[in-house]
Scaffold this motif. Structure first.
Motif, PDB file in Angstrom:
ATOM      1  N   TRP A 187     -30.954  20.410   1.579  1.00 17.26           N
ATOM      2  CA  TRP A 187     -29.778  20.926   2.271  1.00 17.26           C
ATOM      3  C   TRP A 187     -29.595  22.421   1.968  1.00 17.26           C
ATOM      4  N   GLN A 188     -29.661  22.753   0.673  1.00 14.97           N
ATOM      5  CA  GLN A 188     -29.428  24.133   0.259  1.00 14.97           C
ATOM      6  C   GLN A 188     -30.492  25.071   0.820  1.00 14.97           C
ATOM      7  N   ALA A 189     -31.740  24.620   0.830  1.00 12.91           N
ATOM      8  CA  ALA A 189     -32.816  25.452   1.366  1.00 12.91           C
ATOM      9  C   ALA A 189     -32.625  25.692   2.861  1.00 12.91           C
ATOM     10  N   ALA A 190     -32.202  24.657   3.577  1.00 11.19           N
ATOM     11  CA  ALA A 190     -31.980  24.801   5.016  1.00 11.19           C
ATOM     12  C   ALA A 190     -30.813  25.736   5.309  1.00 11.19           C
ATOM     13  N   TYR A 191     -29.739  25.621   4.507  1.00 14.08           N
ATOM     14  CA  TYR A 191     -28.603  26.530   4.682  1.00 14.08           C
ATOM     15  C   TYR A 191     -29.016  27.976   4.411  1.00 14.08           C
ATOM     16  N   SER A 192     -29.850  28.169   3.402  1.00 18.03           N
ATOM     17  CA  SER A 192     -30.280  29.521   3.057  1.00 18.03           C
ATOM     18  C   SER A 192     -31.157  30.139   4.142  1.00 18.03           C
ATOM     19  N   LEU A 193     -31.802  29.288   4.933  1.00 20.78           N
ATOM     20  CA  LEU A 193     -32.628  29.768   6.045  1.00 20.78           C
ATOM     21  C   LEU A 193     -31.816  29.999   7.318  1.00 20.78           C
ATOM     22  N   GLY A 194     -30.529  29.743   7.257  1.00 18.37           N
ATOM     23  CA  GLY A 194     -29.666  30.023   8.396  1.00 18.37           C
ATOM     24  C   GLY A 194     -29.442  28.857   9.342  1.00 18.37           C
TER      25      GLY A 194
ATOM     26  N   SER B 107     -25.466  20.829  11.883  1.00 21.12           N
ATOM     27  CA  SER B 107     -25.982  19.909  12.889  1.00 21.12           C
ATOM     28  C   SER B 107     -27.503  19.990  12.984  1.00 21.12           C
ATOM     29  N   GLN B 108     -28.059  21.182  12.845  1.00 22.24           N
ATOM     30  CA  GLN B 108     -29.510  21.353  12.883  1.00 22.24           C
ATOM     31  C   GLN B 108     -30.170  20.749  11.650  1.00 22.24           C
ATOM     32  N   ILE B 109     -29.529  20.913  10.505  1.00 21.15           N
ATOM     33  CA  ILE B 109     -30.079  20.350   9.270  1.00 21.15           C
ATOM     34  C   ILE B 109     -30.147  18.832   9.356  1.00 21.15           C
ATOM     35  N   ILE B 110     -29.063  18.246   9.864  1.00 21.17           N
ATOM     36  CA  ILE B 110     -29.018  16.787   9.982  1.00 21.17           C
ATOM     37  C   ILE B 110     -30.030  16.300  11.019  1.00 21.17           C
ATOM     38  N   GLY B 111     -30.043  16.941  12.199  1.00 21.27           N
ATOM     39  CA  GLY B 111     -30.883  16.479  13.293  1.00 21.27           C
ATOM     40  C   GLY B 111     -32.367  16.687  13.077  1.00 21.27           C
ATOM     41  N   TYR B 112     -32.743  17.795  12.427  1.00 20.31           N
ATOM     42  CA  TYR B 112     -34.158  18.145  12.298  1.00 20.31           C
ATOM     43  C   TYR B 112     -34.763  17.832  10.931  1.00 20.31           C
ATOM     44  N   ILE B 113     -33.924  17.746   9.902  1.00 18.39           N
ATOM     45  CA  ILE B 113     -34.472  17.622   8.546  1.00 18.39           C
ATOM     46  C   ILE B 113     -34.044  16.324   7.862  1.00 18.39           C
ATOM     47  N   ILE B 114     -32.734  16.109   7.763  1.00 18.49           N
ATOM     48  CA  ILE B 114     -32.223  15.007   6.947  1.00 18.49           C
ATOM     49  C   ILE B 114     -32.336  13.664   7.644  1.00 18.49           C
ATOM     50  N   LEU B 115     -31.830  13.577   8.869  1.00 15.24           N
ATOM     51  CA  LEU B 115     -31.799  12.289   9.575  1.00 15.24           C
ATOM     52  C   LEU B 115     -33.187  11.693   9.811  1.00 15.24           C
TER      53      LEU B 115
END
Length: 235
Positions: free
Chosen positions: A134-141, A145-153
């Motif tokens: 989560w933190q790495a994705a936030y740091s990349l901007g 919703s994008q973090i959940i849809g593309y990475i976490i979910l």
């Protein structure tokens, strides 16, 4: 003698096979195994959508909204599905002032209960993903919703797929409860045939058992093959 009785029992099944497969269709509404499959598929699709949305809600909501969602899902998991079928069958027409088909009420009851279980599976998978991602994705901007849809979910669904498939199998089996509101699905028609003969219950319901085993095993087999093919392609 026992072999002759067994043969006679299965002969009754063969004689009524068309009726067991699709009821009196096309003269009447679709029934039998075909209706069971359609109801199960509809319940699986709707419950999965509900489960994913509410599972995400469990993960990101806070305060009273999350408490309300937890209580609602807990209620749906606790109530006997037979009671929920009764409630949807009798209450939905009253609430919406329209005549709602019994098949639709059964699908909605199955979907609500299945969605509650899938929601908790999705939530368990999402919180199992390390906070570093989560933190790495936030740091990349990335937006949430994008973090959940593309990475976490996607990771959560892959991790919890065995649990979700188990719930799909349960929905297929629970579709047999539609007989309680006279939906002409497979078990209901098999019971009609048994009541008309009264002497071949073992053979008739053994056939019912075999059909449900084949359907559930086929679903599990297809999902496992799909997961293996995806794993091979990713490697």
């Amino acid at each position: 003698m026992a072999i002759d009785e067994l043969a006679a029992g299965f002969a009754v099944i063969v004689d009524n096979l068309d009726y067991l497969l699709w009821g009196n269709y096309p003269d009447e509404a679709l029934g039998g195994i075909a209706l069971t499959l359609l109801m199960s598929l509809a319940a699986i699709v709707v419950s999965t959508i509900i489960g994913i949305i509410t599972g995400i809600g469990l993960t990101i909501l806070t305060g009273w909204k999350r408490h309300l969602l937890v209580i609602t899902l807990g209620f749906l998991r606790a109530i006997p599905i037979l009671m929920l079928i009764f409630w949807t069958y009798f209450l939905l027409p009253v609430l919406f002032k329209v005549d709602i088909p019994a098949t639709f009420t059964v699908i909605m009851a199955l979907a609500l209960v299945g969605g509650a279980y899938i929601a908790n599976a999705v939530y368990a998978g999402m919180i199992a993903i390390s906070q570093e991602q989560w933190q790495a994705a936030y740091s990349l901007g990335f937006k949430r919703s994008q973090i959940i849809g593309y990475i976490i979910l996607p990771q959560a669904l892959k991790m919890m797929m065995p649990s979700i498939v188990n719930q799909w199998v349960s929905l297929i089996k629970d579709s047999s409860l539609a007989y309680i509101v006279s939906v002409a699905e497979f078990t209901f028609l098999a019971t009609q045939i048994n009541n008309s003969t009264m002497i071949y219950p073992t053979e008739i319901f053994l056939f019912v058992l075999m059909v449900y085993v084949i359907i559930c095993w086929s679903l599990d087999f297809m999902v496992n093959r799909l997961n293996k093919s995806k794993a091979i392609k990713s490697n």
